[in-house]
Write a protein that holds these residues in place. Sequence first.
Motif, PDB file in Angstrom:
ATOM      1  N   ALA A  48       0.831  -1.204   0.000  1.00  0.00           N
ATOM      2  CA  ALA A  48       0.000   0.000   0.000  1.00  0.00           C
ATOM      3  C   ALA A  48       0.864   1.252   0.000  1.00  0.00           C
ATOM      4  CB  ALA A  48      -0.925  -0.009   1.206  1.00  0.00           C
ATOM      5  N   LEU A  49       1.952   1.219   0.752  1.00  0.00           N
ATOM      6  CA  LEU A  49       2.852   2.373   0.797  1.00  0.00           C
ATOM      7  C   LEU A  49       3.548   2.575  -0.545  1.00  0.00           C
ATOM      8  CD1 LEU A  49       3.954   4.614   2.547  1.00  0.00           C
ATOM      9  CD2 LEU A  49       5.754   3.052   3.298  1.00  0.00           C
ATOM     10  N   LYS A  50       3.952   1.492  -1.191  1.00  0.00           N
ATOM     11  CA  LYS A  50       4.564   1.605  -2.514  1.00  0.00           C
ATOM     12  C   LYS A  50       3.573   2.193  -3.517  1.00  0.00           C
ATOM     13  CE  LYS A  50       7.939  -2.055  -2.005  1.00  0.00           C
ATOM     14  NZ  LYS A  50       8.302  -3.438  -2.315  1.00  0.00           N
ATOM     15  N   ALA A  51       2.318   1.767  -3.431  1.00  0.00           N
ATOM     16  CA  ALA A  51       1.288   2.309  -4.324  1.00  0.00           C
ATOM     17  C   ALA A  51       1.058   3.793  -4.054  1.00  0.00           C
ATOM     18  CB  ALA A  51      -0.009   1.529  -4.164  1.00  0.00           C
ATOM     19  N   ALA A  52       1.065   4.183  -2.779  1.00  0.00           N
ATOM     20  CA  ALA A  52       0.835   5.587  -2.426  1.00  0.00           C
ATOM     21  C   ALA A  52       1.999   6.468  -2.871  1.00  0.00           C
ATOM     22  CB  ALA A  52       0.626   5.727  -0.923  1.00  0.00           C
ATOM     23  N   THR A  53       3.230   5.974  -2.740  1.00  0.00           N
ATOM     24  CA  THR A  53       4.377   6.789  -3.125  1.00  0.00           C
ATOM     25  C   THR A  53       4.585   6.837  -4.628  1.00  0.00           C
ATOM     26  OG1 THR A  53       5.860   4.907  -2.791  1.00  0.00           O
ATOM     27  CG2 THR A  53       5.616   6.439  -0.955  1.00  0.00           C
ATOM     28  N   SER A  54       4.038   5.861  -5.352  1.00  0.00           N
ATOM     29  CA  SER A  54       4.201   5.864  -6.814  1.00  0.00           C
ATOM     30  C   SER A  54       3.222   6.808  -7.490  1.00  0.00           C
ATOM     31  CB  SER A  54       4.018   4.451  -7.369  1.00  0.00           C
ATOM     32  OG  SER A  54       2.663   4.057  -7.295  1.00  0.00           O
ATOM     33  N   GLY A  55       2.203   7.246  -6.751  1.00  0.00           N
ATOM     34  CA  GLY A  55       1.219   8.162  -7.330  1.00  0.00           C
ATOM     35  C   GLY A  55       0.164   7.461  -8.145  1.00  0.00           C
ATOM     36  N   ALA A  56       0.051   6.148  -8.007  1.00  0.00           N
ATOM     37  CA  ALA A  56      -0.954   5.408  -8.761  1.00  0.00           C
ATOM     38  C   ALA A  56      -2.350   5.805  -8.297  1.00  0.00           C
ATOM     39  CB  ALA A  56      -0.756   3.910  -8.566  1.00  0.00           C
ATOM     40  N   SER A  57      -3.277   5.842  -9.224  1.00  0.00           N
ATOM     41  CA  SER A  57      -4.662   6.149  -8.879  1.00  0.00           C
ATOM     42  C   SER A  57      -5.576   5.394  -9.829  1.00  0.00           C
ATOM     43  CB  SER A  57      -4.935   7.652  -8.959  1.00  0.00           C
ATOM     44  OG  SER A  57      -4.776   8.095 -10.282  1.00  0.00           O
TER      45      SER A  57
END
Length: 131
Positions: A48-57
């Motif tokens: 979840a943190l990797k997804a949040a830091t990658s800017g994925a939406s």
Amino acid sequence: MAISFNNALGIHQHTVGVRERNAEVISTNIAQSNTPGFKSRGMDFDRALKAATSGASFGLNRTDGRHISASTRVTGEMKYRTPTQPDTGDGNTVDVDLERNLFMQNQLRHQASLDFLGSKFKNLTKAIKGE
């Protein structure tokens, strides 16, 4: 010279949101502890943190043409927890003691991230004032 908030705040700006989402998931598990057939779910914090830091939406579906289109940040894939206690016969897999411990641990880490962010903003304010 421009201030880059991504560099100044580090990863803590993302951990706060992911921790809040994790708290929602855990509190839902606790609230549903007496619901027959409810399966306890959890979040993989690292993913979840990797997804949040990658800017994925991802986009949200609109059920009516008058609804406003929106997108939200990806906060990690939900997975079912492996039961830690024998089935009581109603199919519910929530272990309330485990969920309470996970909730407390999550809240302590959430508060630590808030404290780190607070100190970062305090230091930025001092730098801007020239102190």
